[in-house]
Design a protein around this motif. Structure first.
Motif, PDB file in Angstrom:
ATOM      1  N   PHE A  57      -0.020  -4.920 -16.938  1.00 41.23           N
ATOM      2  CA  PHE A  57       0.068  -4.820 -15.485  1.00 41.23           C
ATOM      3  C   PHE A  57       1.221  -5.678 -14.962  1.00 41.23           C
ATOM      4  N   GLU A  58       1.326  -6.921 -15.475  1.00 40.76           N
ATOM      5  CA  GLU A  58       2.405  -7.810 -15.053  1.00 40.76           C
ATOM      6  C   GLU A  58       3.774  -7.224 -15.381  1.00 40.76           C
ATOM      7  N   GLU A  59       3.879  -6.610 -16.556  1.00 41.71           N
ATOM      8  CA  GLU A  59       5.147  -5.995 -16.952  1.00 41.71           C
ATOM      9  C   GLU A  59       5.502  -4.858 -15.997  1.00 41.71           C
ATOM     10  N   TYR A  60       4.506  -4.046 -15.655  1.00 38.93           N
ATOM     11  CA  TYR A  60       4.736  -2.930 -14.735  1.00 38.93           C
ATOM     12  C   TYR A  60       5.154  -3.452 -13.364  1.00 38.93           C
ATOM     13  N   LEU A  61       4.500  -4.533 -12.936  1.00 40.11           N
ATOM     14  CA  LEU A  61       4.795  -5.127 -11.630  1.00 40.11           C
ATOM     15  C   LEU A  61       6.249  -5.610 -11.570  1.00 40.11           C
ATOM     16  N   SER A  62       6.704  -6.216 -12.639  1.00 43.54           N
ATOM     17  CA  SER A  62       8.064  -6.766 -12.655  1.00 43.54           C
ATOM     18  C   SER A  62       9.138  -5.691 -12.801  1.00 43.54           C
ATOM     19  N   GLU A  63       8.746  -4.519 -13.307  1.00 51.19           N
ATOM     20  CA  GLU A  63       9.711  -3.447 -13.554  1.00 51.19           C
ATOM     21  C   GLU A  63       9.816  -2.456 -12.401  1.00 51.19           C
ATOM     22  N   HIS A  64       8.912  -2.564 -11.427  1.00 50.58           N
ATOM     23  CA  HIS A  64       8.902  -1.624 -10.303  1.00 50.58           C
ATOM     24  C   HIS A  64       8.943  -2.396  -8.985  1.00 50.58           C
ATOM     25  N   GLN A  65       9.214  -1.679  -7.923  1.00 47.00           N
ATOM     26  CA  GLN A  65       9.360  -2.294  -6.610  1.00 47.00           C
ATOM     27  C   GLN A  65       8.017  -2.334  -5.878  1.00 47.00           C
ATOM     28  N   PHE A  66       7.530  -3.539  -5.605  1.00 46.91           N
ATOM     29  CA  PHE A  66       6.294  -3.714  -4.848  1.00 46.91           C
ATOM     30  C   PHE A  66       6.540  -4.666  -3.683  1.00 46.91           C
ATOM     31  N   ASP A  67       5.851  -4.424  -2.580  1.00 43.85           N
ATOM     32  CA  ASP A  67       5.953  -5.300  -1.414  1.00 43.85           C
ATOM     33  C   ASP A  67       4.873  -6.381  -1.424  1.00 43.85           C
ATOM     34  N   PHE A  68       3.653  -5.979  -1.766  1.00 43.35           N
ATOM     35  CA  PHE A  68       2.515  -6.898  -1.743  1.00 43.35           C
ATOM     36  C   PHE A  68       1.661  -6.712  -2.986  1.00 43.35           C
ATOM     37  N   THR A  69       0.995  -7.814  -3.378  1.00 43.02           N
ATOM     38  CA  THR A  69      -0.077  -7.754  -4.366  1.00 43.02           C
ATOM     39  C   THR A  69      -1.333  -8.304  -3.716  1.00 43.02           C
ATOM     40  N   SER A  70      -2.398  -7.514  -3.718  1.00 46.17           N
ATOM     41  CA  SER A  70      -3.682  -7.950  -3.166  1.00 46.17           C
ATOM     42  C   SER A  70      -4.536  -8.518  -4.290  1.00 46.17           C
ATOM     43  N   VAL A  71      -5.062  -9.722  -4.085  1.00 39.49           N
ATOM     44  CA  VAL A  71      -5.829 -10.420  -5.114  1.00 39.49           C
ATOM     45  C   VAL A  71      -7.303 -10.427  -4.725  1.00 39.49           C
ATOM     46  N   CYS A  72      -8.107  -9.709  -5.506  1.00 35.34           N
ATOM     47  CA  CYS A  72      -9.549  -9.584  -5.255  1.00 35.34           C
ATOM     48  C   CYS A  72     -10.354  -9.995  -6.478  1.00 35.34           C
ATOM     49  N   SER A  73      -9.754 -10.777  -7.337  1.00 32.65           N
ATOM     50  CA  SER A  73     -10.393 -11.209  -8.573  1.00 32.65           C
ATOM     51  C   SER A  73     -11.371 -12.355  -8.296  1.00 32.65           C
ATOM     52  N   PRO A  74     -12.173 -12.779  -9.299  1.00 32.85           N
ATOM     53  CA  PRO A  74     -13.074 -13.925  -9.111  1.00 32.85           C
ATOM     54  C   PRO A  74     -12.321 -15.174  -8.669  1.00 32.85           C
ATOM     55  N   ASN A  75     -13.004 -16.028  -7.930  1.00 32.36           N
ATOM     56  CA  ASN A  75     -12.378 -17.181  -7.288  1.00 32.36           C
ATOM     57  C   ASN A  75     -11.535 -18.039  -8.225  1.00 32.36           C
ATOM     58  N   TYR A  76     -12.056 -18.282  -9.434  1.00 27.69           N
ATOM     59  CA  TYR A  76     -11.379 -19.198 -10.347  1.00 27.69           C
ATOM     60  C   TYR A  76     -10.078 -18.627 -10.906  1.00 27.69           C
ATOM     61  N   LEU A  77      -9.821 -17.337 -10.672  1.00 24.49           N
ATOM     62  CA  LEU A  77      -8.588 -16.706 -11.133  1.00 24.49           C
ATOM     63  C   LEU A  77      -7.546 -16.551 -10.027  1.00 24.49           C
ATOM     64  N   HIS A  78      -7.920 -16.862  -8.803  1.00 26.14           N
ATOM     65  CA  HIS A  78      -7.016 -16.647  -7.668  1.00 26.14           C
ATOM     66  C   HIS A  78      -5.670 -17.342  -7.848  1.00 26.14           C
ATOM     67  N   ALA A  79      -5.693 -18.623  -8.206  1.00 22.77           N
ATOM     68  CA  ALA A  79      -4.447 -19.381  -8.296  1.00 22.77           C
ATOM     69  C   ALA A  79      -3.485 -18.742  -9.299  1.00 22.77           C
ATOM     70  N   ALA A  80      -3.988 -18.389 -10.480  1.00 23.18           N
ATOM     71  CA  ALA A  80      -3.135 -17.787 -11.509  1.00 23.18           C
ATOM     72  C   ALA A  80      -2.623 -16.424 -11.073  1.00 23.18           C
ATOM     73  N   HIS A  81      -3.482 -15.633 -10.443  1.00 23.00           N
ATOM     74  CA  HIS A  81      -3.078 -14.289 -10.042  1.00 23.00           C
ATOM     75  C   HIS A  81      -2.102 -14.318  -8.866  1.00 23.00           C
ATOM     76  N   ILE A  82      -2.276 -15.255  -7.959  1.00 25.35           N
ATOM     77  CA  ILE A  82      -1.320 -15.404  -6.856  1.00 25.35           C
ATOM     78  C   ILE A  82       0.054 -15.767  -7.406  1.00 25.35           C
ATOM     79  N   GLN A  83       0.076 -16.726  -8.332  1.00 19.52           N
ATOM     80  CA  GLN A  83       1.356 -17.143  -8.913  1.00 19.52           C
ATOM     81  C   GLN A  83       2.023 -15.999  -9.669  1.00 19.52           C
TER      82      GLN A  83
END
Length: 310
Positions: A57-83
């Motif tokens: 997923f990260e590879e796809y995100l970096s290879e394509h054009q995105f404006d926003f990423t919405s983070v709805c994962s469990p609380n303890y993963l928020h920081a890593a997923h936001i970064q």
């Protein structure tokens, strides 16, 4: 039309984000989750790419054009997923709590500085009409008045809850963070910053304490215990009870929640979203609450606490 990616697509709250993205005229083109049954996507964005492997997923995100990423994962993963979202060159929209720990917030702030991208927190109670009206009423009232407030929020949970990440305070932040942070943010938004915090009780399924705000004295009680719900509410077949008493008057805001995520997204898209610095005070507050030593039935405690302990 903005292009969105979604992390944590199988979670309960993710559907509200999907609906908000669709209702604001935008699209999700990539989503990820560890859970592999994603039929809900068909109701919103059936053409979206879906990844079980987060690295892909990260590879796809970096290879394509995105404006926003919405983070709805469990609380303890928020920081890593936001970064991850920021370093991929997208702005991030994250469910509450933004992060669990102050040092995680520092890491997110550093990632924002490095990437030049922003993080927006969903603080939908600030967009609720009744809450906005209450804030305007307080702002137009006496500046030196200190209001007496009782906050009660009981949302009963089954046995599954305590076996999931939500029941683990190291992964969810516990009761004060997982179910209370929205209310703490709302009250400090209306009545001013926190000047003092006392914790009377803190357990796996309930917590209670006292907050001195600039213009309010708040006795708060949060619970996951069905037994705490008032009898008249149980008789209606309801498993959730929320109440805010301001100077003894009930502030009724049970209605009006259905489209708050859509309003939140529109708010962000219009350049008015709630950024990381807005969420920071309550991240620090809830961190302090769950690490404080409870003092028991001393001082000005919530009236439900005595019943609960006895």
């Amino acid at each position: 039309m903005k292009n969105f990616a979604l992390i944590g697509a199988a979670g309960f709250i993710a559907e509200r984000h999907m609906r908000a993205i669709k209702e604001t005229g935008n699209q999700i083109t990539a989503a990820t989750d560890q859970f592999d049954v994603m039929g809900r996507m068909d109701s919103f964005f059936p053409e979206a790419e879906f990844f079980l492997d987060f690295q892909k997923f990260e590879e796809y995100l970096s290879e394509h054009q995105f404006d926003f990423t919405s983070v709805c994962s469990p609380n303890y993963l928020h920081a890593a997923h936001i970064q991850s979202a920021l370093h991929a060159g997208t702005d991030a929209i994250c469910e509450k709590p933004l992060v669990l720990f102050p040092d995680e917030l520092e890491a997110v702030e550093k990632a924002m500085e490095q990437s030049g991208k922003q993080v927006f927190n969903i603080l939908q109670l600030r967009l609720h009409e009744t809450i906005i009206a209450l804030r305007e009423k307080i702002k137009s009232g006496p500046k030196d008045k200190i209001y007496d407030i009782d906050l009660t929020y009981i949302t009963s949970r089954g046995k599954w809850y305590y076996e999931s990440w939500k029941g683990d305070k190291n992964r969810s932040g516990g009761v004060a963070t997982n179910i209370g942070i929205h209310f703490f943010d709302m009250l400090s938004w209306i009545f001013g910053e926190v000047e003092n915090s006392i914790v009377h009780a803190y357990d796996d399924n309930k917590a209670a304490g006292f907050l001195q705000l600039k213009q309010a004295r708040v006795r708060w009680y949060l619970s996951l215990d069905y037994n705490d719900i008032p009898t008249n509410v149980k008789l209606k077949g309801m498993r959730t009870y929320r109440s805010i008493l301001v100077e003894g008057d009930e502030i009724e805001f049970s209605e009006g929640f259905t489209n708050l995520h859509t309003i939140s997204y529109q708010h962000i898209l219009n350049g008015k979203g709630f950024r990381a610095e807005v969420a920071k005070p309550c991240i620090i507050l809830t961190h302090q609450i769950r690490n404080a030593k409870p003092i028991g039935l001393k001082g000005d405690y919530h009236p439900l606490l005595k019943e609960s302990i006895s």
